[in-house]
Design a protein around this motif. Sequence first.
Motif, PDB file in Angstrom:
ATOM      1  N   ASP A  85       2.387  11.570   0.401  1.00  0.00           N
ATOM      2  CA  ASP A  85       3.860  11.373  -0.075  1.00  0.00           C
ATOM      3  C   ASP A  85       4.774  11.765   1.187  1.00  0.00           C
ATOM      4  OD1 ASP A  85       2.918  13.977  -0.114  1.00  0.00           O
ATOM      5  OD2 ASP A  85       4.103  14.629  -1.603  1.00  0.00           O
ATOM      6  N   SER A 137       0.806  -1.187   0.050  1.00  0.00           N
ATOM      7  CA  SER A 137      -0.012   0.148  -0.043  1.00  0.00           C
ATOM      8  C   SER A 137       0.788   1.132   0.053  1.00  0.00           C
ATOM      9  CB  SER A 137      -0.966  -0.021   1.214  1.00  0.00           C
ATOM     10  OG  SER A 137      -0.165   0.112   2.464  1.00  0.00           O
ATOM     11  N   ALA A 176       3.918   1.452  -1.354  1.00  0.00           N
ATOM     12  CA  ALA A 176       4.217   1.418  -2.581  1.00  0.00           C
ATOM     13  C   ALA A 176       3.480   2.186  -3.798  1.00  0.00           C
ATOM     14  CB  ALA A 176       4.813   0.146  -3.047  1.00  0.00           C
ATOM     15  N   LEU A 177       2.183   1.620  -3.529  1.00  0.00           N
ATOM     16  CA  LEU A 177       1.119   2.216  -4.443  1.00  0.00           C
ATOM     17  C   LEU A 177       0.762   3.772  -4.183  1.00  0.00           C
ATOM     18  CD1 LEU A 177      -1.261  -0.912  -4.856  1.00  0.00           C
ATOM     19  CD2 LEU A 177       0.468  -0.029  -6.452  1.00  0.00           C
ATOM     20  N   SER A 202       1.752   5.787  -1.749  1.00  0.00           N
ATOM     21  CA  SER A 202       2.314   6.859  -1.334  1.00  0.00           C
ATOM     22  C   SER A 202       3.796   7.279  -2.366  1.00  0.00           C
ATOM     23  CB  SER A 202       3.413   6.405  -0.144  1.00  0.00           C
ATOM     24  OG  SER A 202       4.034   7.555   0.767  1.00  0.00           O
ATOM     25  N   PHE A 203       4.316   6.324  -2.907  1.00  0.00           N
ATOM     26  CA  PHE A 203       5.353   6.549  -3.997  1.00  0.00           C
ATOM     27  C   PHE A 203       4.724   6.473  -5.437  1.00  0.00           C
ATOM     28  CE2 PHE A 203       7.682   3.752  -0.645  1.00  0.00           C
ATOM     29  CZ  PHE A 203       7.824   5.060   0.111  1.00  0.00           C
ATOM     30  N   HIS A 204       3.687   5.541  -5.724  1.00  0.00           N
ATOM     31  CA  HIS A 204       3.468   5.623  -7.135  1.00  0.00           C
ATOM     32  C   HIS A 204       2.370   6.576  -7.452  1.00  0.00           C
ATOM     33  CE1 HIS A 204       1.236   3.955 -10.789  1.00  0.00           C
ATOM     34  NE2 HIS A 204       2.453   3.996 -10.941  1.00  0.00           N
ATOM     35  N   TRP A 205       1.374   6.763  -6.654  1.00  0.00           N
ATOM     36  CA  TRP A 205       0.226   7.949  -6.676  1.00  0.00           C
ATOM     37  C   TRP A 205       0.659   9.043  -6.199  1.00  0.00           C
ATOM     38  CZ3 TRP A 205      -2.611   2.837  -6.621  1.00  0.00           C
ATOM     39  CH2 TRP A 205      -2.836   2.405  -8.137  1.00  0.00           C
ATOM     40  N   THR A 206       1.605   8.986  -5.170  1.00  0.00           N
ATOM     41  CA  THR A 206       1.752   9.990  -4.260  1.00  0.00           C
ATOM     42  C   THR A 206       0.713  10.867  -3.555  1.00  0.00           C
ATOM     43  OG1 THR A 206       2.103  11.816  -6.036  1.00  0.00           O
ATOM     44  CG2 THR A 206       4.125  10.612  -5.314  1.00  0.00           C
TER      45      THR A 206
END
Lengths: 361, 390, 336
Positions: free
Chosen positions: C185, C173, C175-176, C178-182
């Motif tokens: 962030d 979650s 990774a998705l 926070s990092f991918h869709w920010t």
Amino acid sequence: MSDVQKTGAEKATTGTGSAGGADKFLSVRDLRIHFDTDDGLVKSVDGVSFDLQAGRTLGIVGESGSGKSVTSLGVMGLHNSERARISGEIWLDGEELIGAGPERVRELRGQKMAMIFQDPLSALHPYYSIGAQIVEAYRVHNAVDKKTAKKRAVEMLDRVGIPEPARRYDDYPHQFSGGMRQRAMIAMALVNNPQLLIADEPTTALDVTVQAQILDLIRDLQKEFHSAVVIITHDLGVVAEIADELLVMYAGRCIERGTAEKVFYQPQHPYTWGLLGSMPRIDREQTDRLVPVKGTPPSLINVPSGCAFHPRCPYADIPEDNITRTERPELRQVTDGHFSACHMSPAQREQIWTEEIAPKL
Amino acid sequence: MTDPSKKIPEQGAGQGPDGSGPEPLLKVTGLAKHFPITKGVLKRKVGAVKAVDGLSFDVRPGETLGVVGESGCGKSTMGRLITRLLEPTGGKVEFEGRDITHLSAGALRPMRRDVQMIFQDPYGSLNPRHTIGGIVSTPFKLQGIQPEGGVKKEVQRLLELVGLSPEHYNRYPHEFSGGQRQRIGIARALALNPKLVVADEPVSALDVSIQAQVVNLLDDLQEELGLTYVIIAHDLSVIRHVSDRIAVMYLGKIVELADRASLYASPKHPYTKALLSAVPVPDPSRRGAKSDRILLKGDVPSPINPPSGCRFHTRCWKATEICRTTEPPLIQLAPGHQAACHHPENAADQRPQDTVSVASRETIELADVSGAGTETPAEGGASPEAGSAE
Amino acid sequence: MAAYIIRRVFAAVLLLLVVSAVTFAIFFLVPRLGGQTTDSLAAQYIGKSPTPDAIAAVKKNLGLDQPLYLQYWDFIKSIVVGAEYNFGPNPSVCHVPCFGYSFKTHVEIWPQILERVPVTLSLAVGAAVLWVLSGVAIGVLSALKRGSIFDRLAMGVALAGVSLPMFFTGLVSLALFSFHWTIWDDLHFVPFTENPGEWAWNLILPWCTLAFLYSALYARLTRAGMLETMGEDYIRTARAKGLRESKVVVKHGLRAALTPLVTIFGMDFALLLGGAVITENVFSFQGMGAYAILGVKQSDLPIVMGVTLVAAFFIVVCNLLVDLVYAAIDPRVRLS
């Protein structure tokens, strides 16, 4: 297939094809209740018909698995419609229930027809006080405030013979004795003055002295409210005490029906004979041996062909052409209002009853 | 109808007035079992459930003693005490003249062979994971006995004896009906050739048509094997059918102990009379005929705090002052007929001078006193020393 | 009822004492059996380059030279009445409840714990609300529609939820979202008292991660419980009264089905209060769990002791609450 055709025949023989007249408060026509299970189709009730007038008591007798409880739950509309296949007609005071919507049946439940169950300890909710449960039953069908409902509940507890009803109102089921719990259960069932009361083994879990009290109470209340009562039991003694009419069930079907006097004094079916011979009787001279029915009750998935009772029936070979094994006997009128489903001729039955059975009872 | 004169079959050889006859197989004297009740933070003992409170009776070889009573009367506890599944708090149990009251589990082992128990619930008392053969042969393993011809053969013989097929050896309990399961329980009880079989409600969980099969089986086995039975049941009709002598229990006490015929023909204790009259009879002509019915009011009082004096006085229509204060002893009122009552039915009043106590009378609801009332010599204005008459 | 409560409280206090004794024994007795001496313990406290003098002083001041039972007594006493340390350059008072000082940083433990409790509490409460609501709702629906597509789907997902480890779902979650869709962030804990909106916003992801596992478990438990109670005789009675099905389900079925869940919830919640170790680590929240890990990593015994005892306290208190709630909902418990 053939079941459907037989429906007509049965109706013709029982002589009541449509909803009963004004005198028949409850009329059940060819009721069938089947359940789909992993092992196959269980035909718990397979074509049962009966009528009951207001003020009269019908006793449904049978052993476990005979379909007596399933029948009563069917009348109350308490089967899960997704799992049970129900057909036939149930007329209550001129209103057909199987075709009626579930919402309508729910409205009638608890108001026009009520039910009491075998084990009052498990049938009452352990987390709510006796009073609260009665109040709930009253307020479902009556738009009254809590105070009025409470007054009514205390009144009912008093009526069924619970001492200090106002104080016991707040008690929980586990604080009541067995007999008191069943009284409370009756109070709850009768709080809306139902015209039909179904009692499923109401005294089986109780001691004899308490059983006598409860039967007495049911009898008194019936007289007072002129209601129709269906009492379901395995105990012939209990039915004899209380029922005006009797219906004997075996493997999901009615095998004998008539007034209590007719069924007890001139029983017309070998299974009824078997039941009478099986029970030790306190009102008769001591017998040496009981006369049990051989074998065990059949599975409802593989009901024996022909007459379901034939594997246990000592007289299965009397009717000719092996008919007991091939053809299911219809419920036929023997005398006025007395029906039996047996292939033997009335004369044969009469002879066996008077010569072999009656002397041994 | 059978001839009443042959009322007692051969098995009742030990029949006779009290005191005579052969050595009793089981002799119970003053048997008591109190279960403690604890309360509060420190779980201190605040009382006891007097489940069984002073029982004395004999069981003679070859006879069937029936024990009846309502729930809570202590009949099941009594069964567990005489088979020593429970240890008595008081009194004495002698089996074949040997005191077994406080024997340890090890010392009881030989006795376990001679005394077996049959239970009510044919579902609960059989281990569902064991085959019938395994279940019935357990007693051999426990006792370390190797029967003649091997265990399997013996078990198959037992299965046949109780009316099952030897081929059932490898089946599991769930494949059997209630009646067949009870037969398995009986086969297990008979494995070690016991002398005494204690059956606690052996047929009450069974259907009517099956009940009769099991009752007849018990009868046949007794005749064949010379067994002695103690049969505990709440059903008075069944008890009458199977017993030679009957003990009626109420709140941990025997209130009446008599030969079958005598008990049912002329019950002495009012409780027995009420109990008998409450049995529903399969005869519709008696429907609504309340004349001979005594309707006791209320329930059996709690055995934690049983009524003083005669324990039945709170529900008895004949109770007088003395019933409240003095416990009646179990005495012989007729040959082979004992009862514990100050004012018995069908016998001379033990305390004729004592007045009817009004207070207790209000607690009784008699459907009709025609049957009961006339026999009571309820003399008003009896002398104050009524209680001292003996 | 009063006797019941008193007995339960009494038992709870006793239990805490036992737990403290066992914990104490584990941390101070077991290492000794492993060869650790009081000297090395004192050396740990001093840190780098301990001198024999310093060791002796520390041993005396901390009471390490006393018999173990006296040390335990001092330990308990300082929790209950506090302790004063009159040595060193700046004598200090360790306030009630005093769990001592960290071996490494020489900072009082209790204020540290207090600082971290809100983090863990926020995590646990929010997640608990989520998982109870969703788990029970899904469980009830599954039970009522047994065998339906919804039931099978829900139970399938629930099985996955129970099987997937939290660090996996947490990291995925993160990774998705926070990092991918920010969407999140910059995840960090904001105290509720400071800014409730921010507080909730930052906790959504950890809550969901935690709740996913538990709600799967609770859905399965609720379903099983409902299936059982809906088959009870009193349900049939309720229907026979003519009650509406919704009322039968909620008032008569659910209430009885939830009773055993209360016990399990009490345990789960209490365990979380002692530190949602994995979640806190995955999302880098400074809660009790993270503190415990810190203590263990640095073999800082007082920290571990402190956190353990506080966690034990939560468990005992929650258990007590469960018992009381039980008595409140089931009259049979209350009166027997």
